[in-house]
Design an enzyme around this catalytic site. Structure first.
Site, PDB file in Angstrom:
ATOM      1  N   CYS A 157     -10.642  -3.848  -4.507  1.00 29.19           N
ATOM      2  CA  CYS A 157      -9.610  -4.701  -4.685  1.00 29.19           C
ATOM      3  C   CYS A 157     -10.282  -6.115  -5.088  1.00 29.19           C
ATOM      4  O   CYS A 157      -9.542  -6.908  -6.087  1.00 29.19           O
ATOM      5  CB  CYS A 157      -8.541  -4.841  -3.522  1.00 29.19           C
ATOM      6  N   CYS A 177     -10.015  -5.177   0.193  1.00 28.63           N
ATOM      7  CA  CYS A 177     -11.214  -4.364   0.359  1.00 28.63           C
ATOM      8  C   CYS A 177     -12.067  -4.531  -0.879  1.00 28.63           C
ATOM      9  O   CYS A 177     -11.741  -5.472  -1.654  1.00 28.63           O
ATOM     10  CB  CYS A 177     -10.892  -2.949   0.326  1.00 28.63           C
ATOM     11  N   GLU A 189       0.241   5.003   0.660  1.00 29.05           N
ATOM     12  CA  GLU A 189      -0.549   6.246   1.233  1.00 29.05           C
ATOM     13  C   GLU A 189      -0.301   7.535   0.689  1.00 29.05           C
ATOM     14  O   GLU A 189       0.977   7.839   0.253  1.00 29.05           O
ATOM     15  CB  GLU A 189      -0.916   6.095   2.668  1.00 29.05           C
ATOM     16  N   GLU A 214      -2.797  -4.833  -3.384  1.00 32.69           N
ATOM     17  CA  GLU A 214      -3.362  -5.549  -4.206  1.00 32.69           C
ATOM     18  C   GLU A 214      -3.185  -4.781  -5.732  1.00 32.69           C
ATOM     19  O   GLU A 214      -2.778  -5.207  -6.458  1.00 32.69           O
ATOM     20  CB  GLU A 214      -4.566  -6.188  -4.062  1.00 32.69           C
ATOM     21  N   CYS A 250      -4.150   0.808  -2.556  1.00 38.33           N
ATOM     22  CA  CYS A 250      -3.730  -0.759  -1.847  1.00 38.33           C
ATOM     23  C   CYS A 250      -2.739  -1.636  -2.389  1.00 38.33           C
ATOM     24  O   CYS A 250      -2.257  -1.514  -3.606  1.00 38.33           O
ATOM     25  CB  CYS A 250      -4.976  -1.430  -1.828  1.00 38.33           C
ATOM     26  N   ASN A 283       0.893  -1.358   0.211  1.00 41.63           N
ATOM     27  CA  ASN A 283       0.047   0.006  -0.148  1.00 41.63           C
ATOM     28  C   ASN A 283       1.009   1.398   0.242  1.00 41.63           C
ATOM     29  O   ASN A 283       2.129   1.302   0.719  1.00 41.63           O
ATOM     30  CB  ASN A 283      -1.116  -0.037   1.273  1.00 41.63           C
TER      31      ASN A 283
END
Ligand code: THU
Length: 128
Positions: free
Chosen positions: A86, A83, A41, A52, A50, A39
């Site tokens: 994803c 999530c 951010e 993924e 993310c 990830n």
């Protein structure tokens, strides 16, 4: 190296100063290659991506497009699930029976297929 070990290793590189929740992901492709992501951010929070999504972007950038296996790991009390967004992103490149192994840094794992994670997914057949 197992797919989970690849996810565990890349997790160390996550940029997660806002959530302090580092995630690593790895996908194996039909060609047998492994692509990893973490990830990333951003101070403008919705701009974060993310783990993924990072792994899938690396796979596509390398010219591949079919996943056969996925691993995701985080320092979580229980195996960390992808999530919602994803799940749809993974389903773009993986068949319903592709297994996602979710893991924790202390070794708990849970396996689910993409169909179990995203039942009745919207796919290309709906646009025919
Ligand atoms: N996150 C992922 O990278 N993958 C998941 O499967 C769950 C959540 C990230 C997004 C954000 O950077 C942090 O975890 C907290 O939500």
């Amino acid at each position: 190296m197992s797919l989970m070990d690849a996810a565990r290793a890349v997790r160390d590189n996550a940029h997660a100063p806002y959530s302090n929740f580092k995630v690593g992901a790895a996908v194996r492709t039909q060609a047998g290659d492994v692509f990893v992501g973490c990830n990333v951010e951003n101070v403008a929070y919705p701009e974060g991506t993310c783990a993924e999504a990072g792994a899938l972007a690396a796979m596509v950038a390398a010219g591949q497009g079919q996943i056969t296996e996925v691993a995701v790991i985080a320092d979580s009390p229980s195996p960390v699930p992808p999530c919602g967004g994803c799940r749809q992103k993974l389903r773009e490149f993986g068949a319903a029976d592709v297994v996602v192994t979710m893991g924790t840094t202390d070794g708990k794992t849970l396996e689910m297929t993409l169909e179990q994670l995203l039942p009745g997914a919207f796919d290309a057949s709906h646009m025919e």
